[in-house]
Design a protein around this motif. Structure first.
Motif, PDB file in Angstrom:
ATOM      1  N   PRO A  24     -25.584 -18.392 -48.988  1.00 12.06           N
ATOM      2  CA  PRO A  24     -25.326 -17.811 -47.661  1.00 12.06           C
ATOM      3  C   PRO A  24     -25.687 -16.334 -47.670  1.00 12.06           C
ATOM      4  CG  PRO A  24     -23.298 -18.456 -48.748  1.00 12.06           C
ATOM      5  CD  PRO A  24     -24.399 -19.007 -49.560  1.00 12.06           C
ATOM      6  N   GLN A  25     -26.453 -15.946 -46.651  1.00  9.04           N
ATOM      7  CA  GLN A  25     -27.015 -14.596 -46.618  1.00  9.04           C
ATOM      8  C   GLN A  25     -26.129 -13.703 -45.773  1.00  9.04           C
ATOM      9  OE1 GLN A  25     -29.872 -13.800 -48.197  1.00  9.04           O
ATOM     10  NE2 GLN A  25     -30.157 -15.881 -48.940  1.00  9.04           N
ATOM     11  N   SER A  26     -25.895 -12.521 -46.238  1.00 10.81           N
ATOM     12  CA  SER A  26     -25.274 -11.505 -45.383  1.00 10.81           C
ATOM     13  C   SER A  26     -25.929 -10.180 -45.729  1.00 10.81           C
ATOM     14  CB  SER A  26     -23.772 -11.451 -45.621  1.00 10.81           C
ATOM     15  OG  SER A  26     -23.481 -10.909 -46.876  1.00 10.81           O
ATOM     16  N   ILE A  27     -26.422  -9.512 -44.709  1.00 12.56           N
ATOM     17  CA  ILE A  27     -27.167  -8.266 -44.917  1.00 12.56           C
ATOM     18  C   ILE A  27     -26.173  -7.113 -44.844  1.00 12.56           C
ATOM     19  CG2 ILE A  27     -29.147  -6.937 -44.200  1.00 12.56           C
ATOM     20  CD1 ILE A  27     -29.921  -9.745 -44.759  1.00 12.56           C
ATOM     21  N   LYS A  28     -26.143  -6.309 -45.906  1.00 14.22           N
ATOM     22  CA  LYS A  28     -25.248  -5.153 -45.891  1.00 14.22           C
ATOM     23  C   LYS A  28     -26.073  -3.917 -45.629  1.00 14.22           C
ATOM     24  CE  LYS A  28     -21.477  -6.580 -48.783  1.00 14.22           C
ATOM     25  NZ  LYS A  28     -20.748  -6.463 -50.022  1.00 14.22           N
ATOM     26  N   GLY A  29     -25.752  -3.205 -44.559  1.00 21.66           N
ATOM     27  CA  GLY A  29     -26.453  -1.973 -44.255  1.00 21.66           C
ATOM     28  C   GLY A  29     -27.841  -2.242 -43.693  1.00 21.66           C
ATOM     29  N   THR A  30     -28.663  -1.226 -43.639  1.00 19.83           N
ATOM     30  CA  THR A  30     -30.017  -1.335 -43.100  1.00 19.83           C
ATOM     31  C   THR A  30     -31.019  -1.035 -44.206  1.00 19.83           C
ATOM     32  OG1 THR A  30     -30.132   0.979 -42.504  1.00 19.83           O
ATOM     33  CG2 THR A  30     -29.180  -0.515 -40.885  1.00 19.83           C
ATOM     34  N   VAL A  31     -32.306  -1.164 -43.839  1.00 19.20           N
ATOM     35  CA  VAL A  31     -33.340  -0.907 -44.836  1.00 19.20           C
ATOM     36  C   VAL A  31     -33.470   0.580 -45.124  1.00 19.20           C
ATOM     37  CG1 VAL A  31     -34.651  -2.963 -44.329  1.00 19.20           C
ATOM     38  CG2 VAL A  31     -35.095  -0.894 -43.049  1.00 19.20           C
ATOM     39  N   ASN A  32     -32.832   1.420 -44.313  1.00 19.87           N
ATOM     40  CA  ASN A  32     -32.977   2.855 -44.518  1.00 19.87           C
ATOM     41  C   ASN A  32     -31.866   3.438 -45.365  1.00 19.87           C
ATOM     42  OD1 ASN A  32     -35.294   3.052 -42.911  1.00 19.87           O
ATOM     43  ND2 ASN A  32     -34.046   3.020 -41.061  1.00 19.87           N
ATOM     44  N   ASP A  33     -30.912   2.606 -45.769  1.00 20.73           N
ATOM     45  CA  ASP A  33     -29.837   3.137 -46.616  1.00 20.73           C
ATOM     46  C   ASP A  33     -30.334   3.305 -48.036  1.00 20.73           C
ATOM     47  OD1 ASP A  33     -27.281   1.124 -44.995  1.00 20.73           O
ATOM     48  OD2 ASP A  33     -28.238   3.010 -44.443  1.00 20.73           O
ATOM     49  N   ALA A  34     -29.789   4.312 -48.710  1.00 22.02           N
ATOM     50  CA  ALA A  34     -30.201   4.559 -50.101  1.00 22.02           C
ATOM     51  C   ALA A  34     -29.674   3.450 -51.004  1.00 22.02           C
ATOM     52  CB  ALA A  34     -29.659   5.908 -50.567  1.00 22.02           C
ATOM     53  N   ALA A  35     -30.336   3.269 -52.153  1.00 21.85           N
ATOM     54  CA  ALA A  35     -29.909   2.250 -53.120  1.00 21.85           C
ATOM     55  C   ALA A  35     -28.563   2.635 -53.709  1.00 21.85           C
ATOM     56  CB  ALA A  35     -30.947   2.115 -54.235  1.00 21.85           C
ATOM     57  N   VAL A  36     -27.704   1.633 -53.879  1.00 25.36           N
ATOM     58  CA  VAL A  36     -26.364   1.881 -54.414  1.00 25.36           C
ATOM     59  C   VAL A  36     -26.392   1.603 -55.908  1.00 25.36           C
ATOM     60  CG1 VAL A  36     -23.979   1.178 -54.333  1.00 25.36           C
ATOM     61  CG2 VAL A  36     -25.314   1.239 -52.231  1.00 25.36           C
ATOM     62  N   PHE A  37     -26.024   2.583 -56.692  1.00 24.86           N
ATOM     63  CA  PHE A  37     -25.959   2.390 -58.139  1.00 24.86           C
ATOM     64  C   PHE A  37     -24.540   1.989 -58.533  1.00 24.86           C
ATOM     65  CE2 PHE A  37     -30.032   3.773 -59.608  1.00 24.86           C
ATOM     66  CZ  PHE A  37     -30.512   4.547 -58.571  1.00 24.86           C
ATOM     67  N   PRO A  38     -24.397   1.104 -59.517  1.00 27.48           N
ATOM     68  CA  PRO A  38     -23.036   0.740 -59.920  1.00 27.48           C
ATOM     69  C   PRO A  38     -22.335   1.936 -60.548  1.00 27.48           C
ATOM     70  CG  PRO A  38     -24.644  -0.212 -61.416  1.00 27.48           C
ATOM     71  CD  PRO A  38     -25.409   0.387 -60.283  1.00 27.48           C
TER      72      PRO A  38
END
Lengths: 159, 192
Positions: A36-50
Motif C-alpha cells: 500500500p502506497q502513501s506519499i509523504k511530503g512532496t518531491v521538493n522536500d529535502a531527503a531525510v537522513f536517519p
C-alpha cells in the motif's frame, strides 16, 4: 583445475526449451503485489537522513560478530566432543536465540524496509520481539523441566 | 452499430490542435536573433493540489511492474550460497522458535512436546525413513555453520578475492555434505 564459473546462463539461452518462450512486455507476473502506497511530503522536500543512534552502526555489527564467534565453541563442543552440561545449555540457548533474533532482524530490514512499509515494517519488528521473548521463556522451561537442549537433541537423534 | 470497440479518439473534436495554437517565430514582434527559430506552444494544464498529485502518483505505483532480478541473474556460486545461507538460517531459527513456543503452548491444548513423547513417536518411524530425514535435517545445520565460519573468515579480511571466495565456497559445500553424512549415517546406534 576446477572451473570457477558455473556458466549456466549461456546454457539456458541456447536450450531448445527456452527458445520457444515468448518475449512479452505486458504480462504482469509479480510474486508479491506492490505494498500500500502513501506519499509523504512532496518531491521538493529535502531527503531525510536517519538520526544517529548508537544502536544502529558499527556497534551493532560488532555485537553480531561477537555473538557469532561465541556460538562456535558452544556448538562445536556438544556436536563433536559430546560434552553436555546445564550451564552450557543455558549459554547455548542465550547465544542461539540472540543470533536468531539478529538474523531475523536483518531479514525484516531487507524485505520490509521502513521506507516502503510505513506500518507493516515496524509491526513485523514488534512481532519478532514478541516471538523472541516467547522463545526465551520456552527454552528456559525446556531446559528446566526437560533434559536440556544438548541432551534432548542427542536423545532425539538416536531415538 | 456500436459494438464494444474502442474508437480512436482522434475523431473527437479537439484532438488535433489548430495551427493557430502554434505561434510561429515571425509572429513574435520582439524576437532576438537567438530566438529566431523557437516556436511557442500553448499547453493545457490542470491544477492539482499536492495531496491530489500524491494520490495519483500512489495509484500509478500500484500498477507498475517490477523488473526481474533473481530469475534473470546468471547462476553463480556466490549468490547461490548466500541465498542458501539465509534460507537455512531462517529455517533453523524458525524451527527453534516454533518448537519453543509450541513447548509453551502445547499443554494448553492438551498435548505435550517433551522429549519422552517425541522420542516415543520417533522410535516407531522405520530406519529407512529416519536416516535420509536426518540427513535432510542436519544438512541445513552443517551448511549454515560452515558458511558462517566462511563469513567470519571474510571478516578477518582473508580470502576476499574471487579465487578465495570460490575456494572457500567449495570447501563449505564439501565439508557440510561430509559432516552431515557422518551425523546421519554414522551416528545411528544408541550408545549408552
Amino acid at each position: 583445475m576446477l572451473q570457477t564459473r558455473l556458466g549456466f546462463g549461456a546454457l539456458r539461452q541456447s536450450s531448445i526449451l527456452f527458445a520457444a518462450r515468448p518475449f512479452t512486455t505486458s504480462s504482469v507476473r509479480q510474486i508479491f503485489p506492490p505494498p500500500p502506497q502513501s506519499i509523504k511530503g512532496t518531491v521538493n522536500d529535502a531527503a531525510v537522513f536517519p538520526p544517529p543512534s548508537k544502536l544502529h552502526g558499527s556497534y551493532h555489527w560488532n555485537f553480531e560478530r561477537i555473538v557469532a564467534i561465541a556460538m562456535v565453541p558452544q556448538v562445536m563442543m556438544p556436536l563433536f566432543a559430546g560434552t553436555s552440561h546445564p550451564l552450557l545449555d543455558a549459554a547455548l540457548a542465550c547465544t542461539m536465540i540472540t543470533h536468531a533474533h539478529l538474523g531475523f532482524e536483518s531479514c525484516i530490514i531487507d524485505y520490509f524496509p521502513k521506507r516502503r512499509f510505513h506500518r507493516i515494517g515496524p509491526l513485523m519488528h514488534w512481532i519478532l520481539r514478541g516471538f523472541t521473548v516467547l522463545t526465551l521463556i520456552g527454552v528456559y522451561e525446556f531446559n528446566t523441566n526437560d533434559i536440556g537442549l544438548t541432551e534432548g537433541i542427542k536423545k532425539l537423534w538416536k531415538a | 452499430m456500436m459494438l464494444a470497440t474502442r474508437m480512436f479518439h482522434s475523431l473527437s473534436p479537439g484532438f488535433f490542435r489548430p495551427a493557430s495554437q502554434l505561434l510561429r517565430p515571425s509572429s513574435i514582434s520582439s524576437s532576438s536573433s537567438l530566438l529566431r527559430n523557437v516556436w511557442k506552444r500553448s499547453v493545457a494544464t490542470e491544477h492539482m493540489t499536492e495531496i491530489e498529485s500524491g494520490s495519483r502518483l500512489a495509484n500509478q505505483r500500484l500498477h507498475r511492474p517490477n523488473s526481474p532480478h533473481l530469475s534473470i541473474y546468471e547462476p553463480q556460486l556466490t549468490w547461490y550460497l548466500s541465498s542458501i545461507h539465509r534460507v537455512t538460517g531462517v529455517v533453523l531459527a524458525g524451527a527453534l522458535y516454533l518448537f519453543a513456543t509450541g513447548y509453551l503452548v502445547a499443554p494448553l491444548a492438551g498435548y505435550s512436546l517433551d522429549t519422552e513423547t517425541i522420542s516415543g513417536l520417533l522410535q516407531q518411524v522405520p530406519t529407512w525413513i529416519k536416516v535420509p530425514a536426518k540427513f535432510a535435517v542436519s544438512y541445513p545445520f552443517t551448511f549454515h555453520i560452515y558458511n558462517g565460519l566462511r563469513h567470519l573468515v571474510w571478516d578477518t579480511t582473508k580470502e576476499l578475492t574471487l579465487k578465495g571466495v570460490y575456494r572457500t565456497g567449495y570447501a563449505v559445500l564439501i565439508l557440510s555434505v561430509l559432516t552431515s553424512g557422518y551425523l546421519s549415517f554414522v551416528l545411528v546406534e544408541y550408545y549408552v
